[in-house]
Write a protein that holds these residues in place. Sequence first.
Motif, PDB file in Angstrom:
ATOM      1  N   GLY A 185       0.823  -1.192   0.000  1.00 40.94           N
ATOM      2  CA  GLY A 185       0.000   0.000   0.000  1.00 40.94           C
ATOM      3  C   GLY A 185       0.858   1.244   0.000  1.00 40.94           C
ATOM      4  N   CYS A 186       0.219   2.372   0.268  1.00 39.01           N
ATOM      5  CA  CYS A 186       0.919   3.653   0.276  1.00 39.01           C
ATOM      6  C   CYS A 186       0.521   4.397   1.546  1.00 39.01           C
ATOM      7  N   MET A 187       1.373   5.307   1.997  1.00 42.35           N
ATOM      8  CA  MET A 187       1.105   6.018   3.242  1.00 42.35           C
ATOM      9  C   MET A 187       0.797   7.488   2.976  1.00 42.35           C
ATOM     10  N   SER A 188      -0.197   8.011   3.691  1.00 39.50           N
ATOM     11  CA  SER A 188      -0.532   9.429   3.631  1.00 39.50           C
ATOM     12  C   SER A 188      -0.241  10.077   4.982  1.00 39.50           C
ATOM     13  N   ILE A 189       0.087  11.348   4.953  1.00 39.01           N
ATOM     14  CA  ILE A 189       0.337  12.084   6.188  1.00 39.01           C
ATOM     15  C   ILE A 189      -0.952  12.767   6.636  1.00 39.01           C
ATOM     16  N   TYR A 190      -1.216  12.713   7.941  1.00 38.40           N
ATOM     17  CA  TYR A 190      -2.355  13.429   8.503  1.00 38.40           C
ATOM     18  C   TYR A 190      -1.986  13.871   9.912  1.00 38.40           C
ATOM     19  N   SER A 191      -2.124  15.148  10.171  1.00 40.79           N
ATOM     20  CA  SER A 191      -1.831  15.687  11.494  1.00 40.79           C
ATOM     21  C   SER A 191      -3.114  16.249  12.091  1.00 40.79           C
ATOM     22  N   THR A 192      -3.526  15.689  13.211  1.00 42.90           N
ATOM     23  CA  THR A 192      -4.749  16.163  13.861  1.00 42.90           C
ATOM     24  C   THR A 192      -4.554  17.589  14.377  1.00 42.90           C
ATOM     25  N   THR A 193      -5.505  18.451  14.086  1.00 38.69           N
ATOM     26  CA  THR A 193      -5.424  19.858  14.470  1.00 38.69           C
ATOM     27  C   THR A 193      -6.734  20.301  15.103  1.00 38.69           C
ATOM     28  N   TYR A 194      -6.652  21.045  16.186  1.00 37.06           N
ATOM     29  CA  TYR A 194      -7.837  21.546  16.867  1.00 37.06           C
ATOM     30  C   TYR A 194      -7.788  23.073  16.910  1.00 37.06           C
ATOM     31  N   SER A 195      -8.963  23.678  16.767  1.00 38.15           N
ATOM     32  CA  SER A 195      -9.053  25.138  16.852  1.00 38.15           C
ATOM     33  C   SER A 195      -8.872  25.608  18.291  1.00 38.15           C
ATOM     34  N   ASP A 245     -10.589  27.948  19.691  1.00 41.20           N
ATOM     35  CA  ASP A 245     -11.925  28.111  20.260  1.00 41.20           C
ATOM     36  C   ASP A 245     -12.940  27.985  19.128  1.00 41.20           C
ATOM     37  N   ALA A 246     -14.203  28.338  19.412  1.00 41.44           N
ATOM     38  CA  ALA A 246     -15.277  28.172  18.432  1.00 41.44           C
ATOM     39  C   ALA A 246     -15.377  29.336  17.450  1.00 41.44           C
ATOM     40  N   ASN A 247     -14.524  30.314  17.588  1.00 40.15           N
ATOM     41  CA  ASN A 247     -14.537  31.464  16.677  1.00 40.15           C
ATOM     42  C   ASN A 247     -14.442  30.965  15.223  1.00 40.15           C
ATOM     43  N   PRO A 248     -15.388  31.362  14.367  1.00 46.09           N
ATOM     44  CA  PRO A 248     -15.375  30.891  12.977  1.00 46.09           C
ATOM     45  C   PRO A 248     -14.047  31.157  12.269  1.00 46.09           C
ATOM     46  N   VAL A 249     -13.373  32.245  12.596  1.00 46.83           N
ATOM     47  CA  VAL A 249     -12.080  32.552  11.979  1.00 46.83           C
ATOM     48  C   VAL A 249     -11.075  31.450  12.289  1.00 46.83           C
ATOM     49  N   ASN A 250     -11.045  31.019  13.560  1.00 43.09           N
ATOM     50  CA  ASN A 250     -10.116  29.967  13.958  1.00 43.09           C
ATOM     51  C   ASN A 250     -10.538  28.604  13.416  1.00 43.09           C
ATOM     52  N   GLN A 251     -11.841  28.392  13.302  1.00 41.67           N
ATOM     53  CA  GLN A 251     -12.326  27.134  12.729  1.00 41.67           C
ATOM     54  C   GLN A 251     -11.906  27.007  11.264  1.00 41.67           C
ATOM     55  N   LEU A 252     -12.040  28.090  10.505  1.00 43.57           N
ATOM     56  CA  LEU A 252     -11.642  28.078   9.101  1.00 43.57           C
ATOM     57  C   LEU A 252     -10.129  27.914   8.964  1.00 43.57           C
ATOM     58  N   ALA A 253      -9.384  28.578   9.863  1.00 44.05           N
ATOM     59  CA  ALA A 253      -7.927  28.454   9.825  1.00 44.05           C
ATOM     60  C   ALA A 253      -7.497  27.009  10.069  1.00 44.05           C
ATOM     61  N   THR A 254      -8.216  26.319  10.946  1.00 41.53           N
ATOM     62  CA  THR A 254      -7.917  24.919  11.218  1.00 41.53           C
ATOM     63  C   THR A 254      -8.152  24.064   9.988  1.00 41.53           C
ATOM     64  N   GLN A 255      -9.264  24.300   9.314  1.00 46.06           N
ATOM     65  CA  GLN A 255      -9.556  23.540   8.098  1.00 46.06           C
ATOM     66  C   GLN A 255      -8.474  23.761   7.046  1.00 46.06           C
ATOM     67  N   GLU A 256      -8.038  25.006   6.892  1.00 45.84           N
ATOM     68  CA  GLU A 256      -6.997  25.306   5.915  1.00 45.84           C
ATOM     69  C   GLU A 256      -5.684  24.623   6.284  1.00 45.84           C
ATOM     70  N   SER A 257      -5.367  24.586   7.574  1.00 43.34           N
ATOM     71  CA  SER A 257      -4.104  23.972   7.991  1.00 43.34           C
ATOM     72  C   SER A 257      -4.115  22.478   7.722  1.00 43.34           C
ATOM     73  N   GLY A 264      -1.273  21.198   5.244  1.00 45.13           N
ATOM     74  CA  GLY A 264      -0.195  20.459   5.882  1.00 45.13           C
ATOM     75  C   GLY A 264       0.307  21.107   7.136  1.00 45.13           C
ATOM     76  N   PRO A 265       1.076  20.344   7.945  1.00 42.75           N
ATOM     77  CA  PRO A 265       1.522  20.813   9.256  1.00 42.75           C
ATOM     78  C   PRO A 265       2.453  21.995   9.240  1.00 42.75           C
ATOM     79  N   SER A 266       3.123  22.276   8.109  1.00 38.48           N
ATOM     80  CA  SER A 266       4.040  23.416   8.094  1.00 38.48           C
ATOM     81  C   SER A 266       3.304  24.730   8.128  1.00 38.48           C
ATOM     82  N   LYS A 267       2.009  24.705   7.852  1.00 38.91           N
ATOM     83  CA  LYS A 267       1.209  25.914   7.877  1.00 38.91           C
ATOM     84  C   LYS A 267       0.621  26.180   9.269  1.00 38.91           C
TER      85      LYS A 267
END
Length: 265
Positions: free
Chosen positions: A234-244, A246-258, A262-265
């Motif tokens: 098989g093949c391996m993918s990278i995934y880094s769990t990220t949490y916002s 707080d519930a602020n929509p700005v931080n929620q969107l930033a989490t989705q983008e990160s 990828g983790p460097s962002k």
Amino acid sequence: MTFKTDFLWGGATAANQLEGAYDIDGKGLSVADAMPGGKERLAILASPEFDWTIDTEHFTYPNHDGIDHYHHFKEDIALFAEMGFKAYRFSVAWSRIFPKGDETTPNEKGLLFYDQLIDECLKYRIEPVITISHYEMPLNLAKSYGGWKNRELIEFYVRFAKVLLERYQDKVKYWMTFNEINSATFFSGLSQGLVPSNGGDDKTNVFKAWHNQFVASAQAVKFGHDLNKNLKLGCMSIYSTTYSFDANPVNQLATQESICQGPSK
């Protein structure tokens, strides 16, 4: 909670992180050998001036020595066994087997090292799990061919994979074609051999490179299944769990983008 008796509990390494011995027994240079140490190492590779030149006058390269696993693997595997490891995932240094990457005949001295490493794992009943390519493509393929954006690399990679699969099919059941193949989302230098000086800042090249890697991966998997129906590939993918924060929509969107970028962002 209990685990099944055949659950594979273990650890993982990459050849470029621990083997050392970067220039002995016929090993060629890899892209990892050209990445300096320090917290600015990724910024250096991402700079327009970087051209895969190793500059020991201004930078240090810790992976050239690693922990000298190449000469101390028996001690290291004994420690793994003491820890209760049931599996050991490691990568094969591509440039140890094909120093420039485009040769037609593999380096036997490099293969002999992995012969011994695998046998040492089996001696302790540790299941070897091999990553065929883990951020260590031969430097020549990045410098002379422009990295994975060049379709010729499919042939070179598949040749490398076939050598390993044929040689170790009776001793190694579990295989990964590429480590974290999606990591080029945020950095393509080590995974694809692409830096700005050879087209890495053009997303078209990144996606061409991905296409070529997927084709190479598929060909290696098909060859492995045809070779031995008992192999698991098989093949391996990278995934880094990220949490916002707080519930602020700005931080929620930033989490989705990160998560997408990828983790460097």
